[in-house]
Design an enzyme around this catalytic site. Structure first.
Site, PDB file in Angstrom:
ATOM      1  N   ASP A  59     -11.782  38.410 -31.941  1.00  0.00           N
ATOM      2  CA  ASP A  59     -11.191  37.116 -32.218  1.00  0.00           C
ATOM      3  C   ASP A  59     -11.954  35.985 -31.524  1.00  0.00           C
ATOM      4  O   ASP A  59     -11.853  34.829 -31.911  1.00  0.00           O
ATOM      5  CB  ASP A  59      -9.728  37.102 -31.758  1.00  0.00           C
ATOM      6  CG  ASP A  59      -9.046  35.820 -32.209  1.00  0.00           C
ATOM      7  OD1 ASP A  59      -9.039  35.567 -33.421  1.00  0.00           O
ATOM      8  OD2 ASP A  59      -8.563  35.071 -31.351  1.00  0.00           O
ATOM      9  N   GLY A  81      -9.620  30.466 -35.205  1.00  0.00           N
ATOM     10  CA  GLY A  81     -10.697  30.965 -36.066  1.00  0.00           C
ATOM     11  C   GLY A  81     -10.392  30.924 -37.548  1.00  0.00           C
ATOM     12  O   GLY A  81     -11.173  30.409 -38.344  1.00  0.00           O
ATOM     13  N   LEU A  82      -9.211  31.433 -37.952  1.00  0.00           N
ATOM     14  CA  LEU A  82      -8.897  31.511 -39.380  1.00  0.00           C
ATOM     15  C   LEU A  82      -8.812  30.114 -39.978  1.00  0.00           C
ATOM     16  O   LEU A  82      -9.343  29.831 -41.043  1.00  0.00           O
ATOM     17  CB  LEU A  82      -7.575  32.274 -39.569  1.00  0.00           C
ATOM     18  CG  LEU A  82      -7.126  32.405 -41.018  1.00  0.00           C
ATOM     19  CD1 LEU A  82      -8.130  33.240 -41.809  1.00  0.00           C
ATOM     20  CD2 LEU A  82      -5.736  33.048 -41.090  1.00  0.00           C
ATOM     21  N   ASP A 101       0.813  -1.226   0.000  1.00  0.00           N
ATOM     22  CA  ASP A 101       0.000   0.000   0.000  1.00  0.00           C
ATOM     23  C   ASP A 101       0.839   1.266   0.000  1.00  0.00           C
ATOM     24  O   ASP A 101       0.297   2.364  -0.156  1.00  0.00           O
ATOM     25  CB  ASP A 101      -0.955   0.017   1.191  1.00  0.00           C
ATOM     26  CG  ASP A 101      -2.324  -0.510   0.794  1.00  0.00           C
ATOM     27  OD1 ASP A 101      -2.455  -0.943  -0.365  1.00  0.00           O
ATOM     28  OD2 ASP A 101      -3.243  -0.485   1.614  1.00  0.00           O
TER      29      ASP A 101
HETATM   30  S1  SF4 Z   1      -7.653  -2.313  -2.269  1.00  0.00           S
HETATM   31 FE1  SF4 Z   1      -7.116  -1.090  -0.486  1.00  0.00          FE
HETATM   32  S2  SF4 Z   1      -5.862  -2.408   0.796  1.00  0.00           S
HETATM   33 FE2  SF4 Z   1      -5.956  -3.338  -1.216  1.00  0.00          FE
HETATM   34  S3  SF4 Z   1      -4.146  -2.560  -2.280  1.00  0.00           S
HETATM   35 FE3  SF4 Z   1      -5.815  -1.177  -2.794  1.00  0.00          FE
HETATM   36  S4  SF4 Z   1      -5.676   0.407  -1.279  1.00  0.00           S
HETATM   37 FE4  SF4 Z   1      -4.485  -1.288  -0.490  1.00  0.00          FE
END
Ligand code: SF4
Length: 546
Positions: free
Chosen positions: A295, A430-431, A36
């Site tokens: 413009d 535009g042009l 994570d």
């Molecule tokens: S689902 Fe949640 S716990 Fe699982 S990897 Fe993704 S962020 Fe981490």
């Protein structure tokens, strides 16, 4: 279960990380599996921070699950407190840890943390998302720190005009800016400067750059400015309820909104009304003159599709329709918490808001609306690229290029200048638009070509031409007329384009061609016309322009 390829928001603990990483002196202990730590990259690579976010993960592995994961949590908290010596501690879990139910907050509450304020975060990862997680964390942190200052019920409210009696300049807090928000760094600078010019001081900016001790000073300001409702609305409403501290709710994105913001602030704080606020906007932002200059005439009525977080989508819809003269043909948000506000803004424009976090639903709605410009998030940039529609990014989620080195606010007078340039830039000038409409056989300036972008025509043929019933079809090369066979599985009563009808269709500028195609097909369908010829096309055109 929901099949998901892209998500607009991360899980709520990423929102909590945004609060911790935006502040100084706050540390976050996150009970989370190994891996994570990927979220660190959001801060070190996208925000290009020169330090790791203040987060310690328990990083449990499969083999830990057979043992005592609660002990791991306690050990991690003790080590983090000892090593980082924070002024306030956040304790929470990620999605996987939520399933194990170790209750890290309760464990921390039972530990001796040396008197550091500790906030236990309950962020339901399976029903809430990142912005909710940020708002909840900010709210719990402010509430936890200020709870001893809350006056007893029935106490007088904080009077926004008390600065007069106290013989000082008025002061306000700017609440909501955070890392991984859209251009927060420069919005804070722009709004601080704007307030200073109007004689108003900024007391606390939070969470961005604040320490826990700064949050303790929030009630000493005369009012709060809720700059980003996605992050700060719950805090502002709690401060109103508990301290009677008023909130300025207008978000100053766009010239009209900045003018309205100054008017709201002036009335609330009892300031002398600024002389000719209208004149100030004319003087301070170049957007009003740029969009009035000749413009910009060709911008009038350009069809624009808008999707993003609620705050930026609503602001964009007002700027597009009232300040640039675009026709808003689609408006939506992934911010479910603020869906009501987006619905109201869409209603003002005669539209039904699209509230979804499914990017495929957004892409389909975008294709059906056949816009000439998309204002959206990083996701819409991808979808618009696939459909060949010019696009500008106005909201998170974002990529690294939307955390630019240069000064790029969205708010205030300079923000309006930045917006004008950013939104007009992807459109054909535009042009060129005029010349390509007149001469279609140039070998270089072909249909859909935008020479000012240097890379020529869009990578695929414009959606306008390619989309039928919301599904991209292999489109004919620009300028080549082919009869379109009925799609496999299409109703036998679907009208078919003749070669002569297609040739005529291709004489129409590419950015409105999709709309004309769809209108003509519905015209033919309603009348039971089986073959669309050039004549049918002009009959339909006459019908719809009536
Ligand atoms: S689902 Fe949640 S716990 Fe699982 S990897 Fe993704 S962020 Fe981490």
């Amino acid at each position: 279960m929901e099949l998901t390829l892209w998500t607009y928001e991360g899980p709520p603990h990423v929102g909590a990380m945004r609060i911790a990483a935006s502040m100084e002196g706050v540390h976050y202990v996150l009970h989370a599996p190994q891996g994570d730590t990927y979220a660190d990259l959001l801060f070190t690579m996208i925000e290009r921070r020169d330090k790791r976010p203040p987060v310690t993960y328990t990083t449990f592995q499969a083999r830990d699950l057979g043992g005592d994961t609660a002990e791991l949590v306690k050990r991690t908290i003790a080590q983090a407190v000892e090593r980082f010596q924070p002024e306030a501690l956040l304790v929470g879990e990620s999605c996987t840890a939520e399933l194990i139910q170790d209750q890290p907050g309760a464990l921390a509450a039972g530990m001796d943390l040396g008197g550091i304020p500790m906030v236990s975060l309950e962020l339901p990862a399976y029903s809430k998302k990142e912005n909710w997680g940020a708002a909840e964390t900010f709210y719990q942190l402010v509430r936890g720190l200020l709870k001893e200052q809350v006056p007893p019920p029935g106490s007088p409210k904080i009077l926004p005009t008390r600065w007069r009696q106290e013989g000082r300049r008025p002061r306000v807090n700017l609440l909501g800016p955070s890392l991984l928000g859209f251009r927060c760094r420069d919005d804070v600078r722009e709004i601080t400067r704007l307030l200073g010019e109007h004689g108003v001081d900024v007391s606390v900016v939070a969470p961005l750059g604040a320490r826990p001790a700064d949050l303790l000073r929030i009630p000493s300001a005369d009012a709060n400015i809720c700059l980003y409702p996605e992050v700060a609305a719950p805090v502002c409403s709690w401060l109103e309820r508990s301290f009677g501290q008023a909130t300025v709710k207008t978000v100053p994105i766009g010239v009209a909104a900045t003018t309205a913001f100054l008017a709201e602030l002036t009335t609330l704080l009892g300031l002398e009304p600024a002389e000719g606020t209208q004149t100030e906007s004319e003087r301070r932002s170049r957007l009003p003159w740029y969009s009035r200059s000749v413009d910009s005439t060709y911008l009038t009525g350009k069809r624009v599709f808008i999707f993003g977080d609620a705050t930026h989508a609503i602001a964009a819809a007002r700027i597009a329709s009232q300040e640039l003269g675009f026709a808003v043909v689609g408006l939506g948000t992934y911010s479910r918490e603020l869906a009501r506000e987006v619905r109201a803004a869409a209603k003002e424009l005669g539209l039904e808001a699209l509230i979804t976090d499914d990017y495929l639903a957004v892409e389909k709605a975008m294709a059906e609306a056949a816009p000439e410009l998309v204002l959206g998030t990083q996701m819409e940039r991808h979808s618009a690229k696939r459909l060949g529609i010019p696009c500008a990014v106005i909201s998170t989620p974002l990529h690294v290029q939307d955390v630019p080195a240069r000064y790029s606010p969205q708010m205030g007078w300079e923000g309006a200048n930045v917006i004008f340039d950013a939104w007009v830039h992807p459109l054909m000038m535009g042009l060129e638009e005029h010349l390509i409409g007149m001469f279609r056989h140039d070998f270089e300036f072909v249909d859909g070509h935008r020479s000012h972008l240097g890379d020529g025509a869009p990578s695929v043929s414009p959606v306008a031409d390619a989309m039928q019933d919301g599904v991209a079809s292999a489109a004919a090369p620009f300028g080549v007329a082919v009869a379109t066979p009925p799609a496999a599985g299409a109703s036998p009563h679907e009208p078919v384009w003749t070669t002569d009808g297609e040739t005529e269709l291709h004489k129409i500028p590419f950015f409105v061609r999709g709309k004309v195609r769809r209108n003509t097909e519905s015209f033919a369908r309603e009348r039971g016309i089986g073959e669309i010829t050039a004549e049918t096309l002009y009959d339909a055109k006459a019908h719809f322009s009536r």
